[in-house]
Design a protein around this motif. Structure first.
Motif, short mmCIF file in Angstrom:
data_model
loop_
_atom_site.label_atom_id
_atom_site.label_comp_id
_atom_site.label_asym_id
_atom_site.label_seq_id
_atom_site.Cartn_x
_atom_site.Cartn_y
_atom_site.Cartn_z
N ASN A 146 0.84 -1.19 0.00
CA ASN A 146 0.00 0.00 0.00
C ASN A 146 0.88 1.24 0.00
O ASN A 146 2.01 1.21 0.47
CB ASN A 146 -0.92 0.02 1.22
N ARG A 147 0.36 2.34 -0.53
CA ARG A 147 1.16 3.57 -0.62
C ARG A 147 0.38 4.76 -0.06
O ARG A 147 -0.80 4.97 -0.37
CB ARG A 147 1.54 3.84 -2.07
N LEU A 148 1.06 5.55 0.78
CA LEU A 148 0.52 6.83 1.25
C LEU A 148 1.33 7.95 0.60
O LEU A 148 2.57 7.90 0.61
CB LEU A 148 0.63 6.94 2.77
N ILE A 149 0.64 8.94 0.07
CA ILE A 149 1.31 10.07 -0.58
C ILE A 149 0.76 11.37 0.00
O ILE A 149 -0.45 11.59 0.04
CB ILE A 149 1.11 10.06 -2.10
N LEU A 150 1.68 12.24 0.45
CA LEU A 150 1.29 13.55 0.97
C LEU A 150 1.81 14.63 0.04
O LEU A 150 3.01 14.76 -0.19
CB LEU A 150 1.87 13.76 2.37
N ASN A 151 0.87 15.41 -0.52
CA ASN A 151 1.21 16.57 -1.34
C ASN A 151 1.05 17.84 -0.51
O ASN A 151 0.08 17.97 0.25
CB ASN A 151 0.31 16.66 -2.57
N LEU A 152 2.00 18.78 -0.68
CA LEU A 152 1.91 20.05 0.02
C LEU A 152 2.10 21.22 -0.94
O LEU A 152 2.83 21.11 -1.94
CB LEU A 152 2.98 20.15 1.11
N LYS A 153 1.46 22.32 -0.62
CA LYS A 153 1.70 23.60 -1.28
C LYS A 153 1.68 24.67 -0.19
O LYS A 153 0.75 24.72 0.62
CB LYS A 153 0.62 23.91 -2.33
N ILE A 154 2.71 25.51 -0.15
CA ILE A 154 2.82 26.51 0.91
C ILE A 154 2.93 27.90 0.27
O ILE A 154 3.81 28.14 -0.56
CB ILE A 154 4.02 26.25 1.82
N THR A 155 2.06 28.81 0.67
CA THR A 155 2.08 30.18 0.16
C THR A 155 2.03 31.15 1.34
O THR A 155 1.63 30.80 2.46
CB THR A 155 0.88 30.46 -0.76
N THR A 156 2.46 32.39 1.09
CA THR A 156 2.35 33.46 2.07
C THR A 156 1.84 34.71 1.39
O THR A 156 2.14 34.95 0.21
CB THR A 156 3.71 33.73 2.75
N THR A 157 1.07 35.50 2.12
CA THR A 157 0.50 36.72 1.57
C THR A 157 0.91 37.91 2.43
O THR A 157 0.72 37.89 3.66
CB THR A 157 -1.03 36.64 1.49
N SER A 158 1.49 38.93 1.79
CA SER A 158 1.91 40.13 2.49
C SER A 158 1.59 41.35 1.62
O SER A 158 1.91 41.37 0.43
CB SER A 158 3.42 40.08 2.78
N SER A 159 0.95 42.34 2.22
CA SER A 159 0.55 43.57 1.51
C SER A 159 -0.25 43.25 0.25
O SER A 159 -0.08 43.88 -0.79
CB SER A 159 1.80 44.40 1.16
N GLY A 160 -1.10 42.23 0.35
CA GLY A 160 -1.96 41.87 -0.77
C GLY A 160 -1.28 41.06 -1.86
O GLY A 160 -1.90 40.72 -2.87
#
Length: 274
Positions: free
Chosen positions: A197-211
């Motif tokens: 069996n396989r477990l897969i974790l996908n991530l996306k990381i963003t930050t917002t500053s001054s719009g």
């Protein structure tokens, strides 16, 4: 007349075929109701794993031994689960995914409710994903089919150059059935009737500053666990691959590596089943 008869016959055949297909699609696989035997869940059962860091072209690095055991029954949202624990903070990813969580057998599936934790470079606290009846194994699943999936967004902060930035962490955790093996050799022991069996974790990381929104980590698979379950025994081997790539300038600004790769193996050494 002959042409009309042929067309009418073809229409009836097509209609019959569509009806037959609909019946098949709506059928439930009887095997879904048969309790899986690929991880016995009885109180006081335990599994010990020798955890090693993989060094390509060199000898593996010992990381310790994890002792994963079933402590007691626990009631979660009206359902009885088995509470899994470890004697210390686990070194291996498999034990970490189940530690302090509730696990139960639901037909042909193994279900977990609790949290999935992952430490990520630069983050002050681990990424913590809530799991609600997440199926991490299904005995009768077809190869390469998705068993379970959960998605969401977490919020943290990160500090760089004296400033604090809010983070949006988008995640997707999937469980995917792999092949069935008549036998599997691990750590010098041959186990019969093994399902991968396989477990897969996908991530996306963003930050917002001054719009303005900036992407720190583009959507990518950062963690993959390949787990091997033996019939009437449980997990006998896990291979975990952790990797990410981010923009070098972003990495420098936040003081984290632009790229990181870690591979780990967990070998079953001893166990006790009631």
């Amino acid at each position: 007349m002959k042409i009309n008869f042929i067309l009418s016959s073809l229409f009836l055949i097509l209609l019959s075929s569509c009806s037959h297909n609909d019946t098949i699609i709506n059928q439930t696989d009887p095997a879904d109701a048969i309790p899986t035997v690929y991880m016995p869940l009885n109180n006081s059962n335990y599994w010990d794993y020798d955890v090693q860091g993989v060094n390509p072209g060199a000898v593996n690095t010992p990381m310790g031994v994890d002792h994963l055991f079933i402590a007691n029954d626990t009631l979660i949202s009206g359902s009885t689960f088995k509470k899994l624990k470890t004697t210390a903070t686990p070194n291996g990813f498999f034990s970490n995914t189940l530690r302090n969580n509730g696990v139960k057998i639901s037909g042909s599936s193994l279900i977990v409710t609790g949290t999935f934790n992952l430490s990520f470079p630069g983050l002050a606290t681990p990424i913590q994903i809530n799991l609600d009846n997440f199926s991490f194994f299904k005995e009768n699943a077809t190869t390469n089919t998705e068993i379970s999936s959960t998605t969401g967004t977490l919020h943290q902060t990160i500090t760089a150059s004296g400033s604090t930035y809010p983070l949006d962490i988008d995640y997707t955790l999937k469980s995917i059935a792999q092949e069935t093996l008549p036998s599997y050799l691990s750590n010098g022991i041959t186990y019969p009737n093994v399902k991968k069996n396989r477990l897969i974790l996908n991530l996306k990381i963003t930050t917002t500053s001054s719009g303005i929104t900036a992407t720190l980590l583009s959507d990518q698979p950062v963690l993959t666990l390949n787990e091997y379950f033996a019939k009437n025994l449980g997990n006998v081997y896990t291979n975990t691959y952790f990797h990410y790539d981010i923009n070098a300038s972003v990495a420098t600004s936040f003081g984290i590596p632009a790229s990181l790769t870690q591979t780990q193996e967990e070998f079953l050494t001893t166990y006790h089943l009631n």
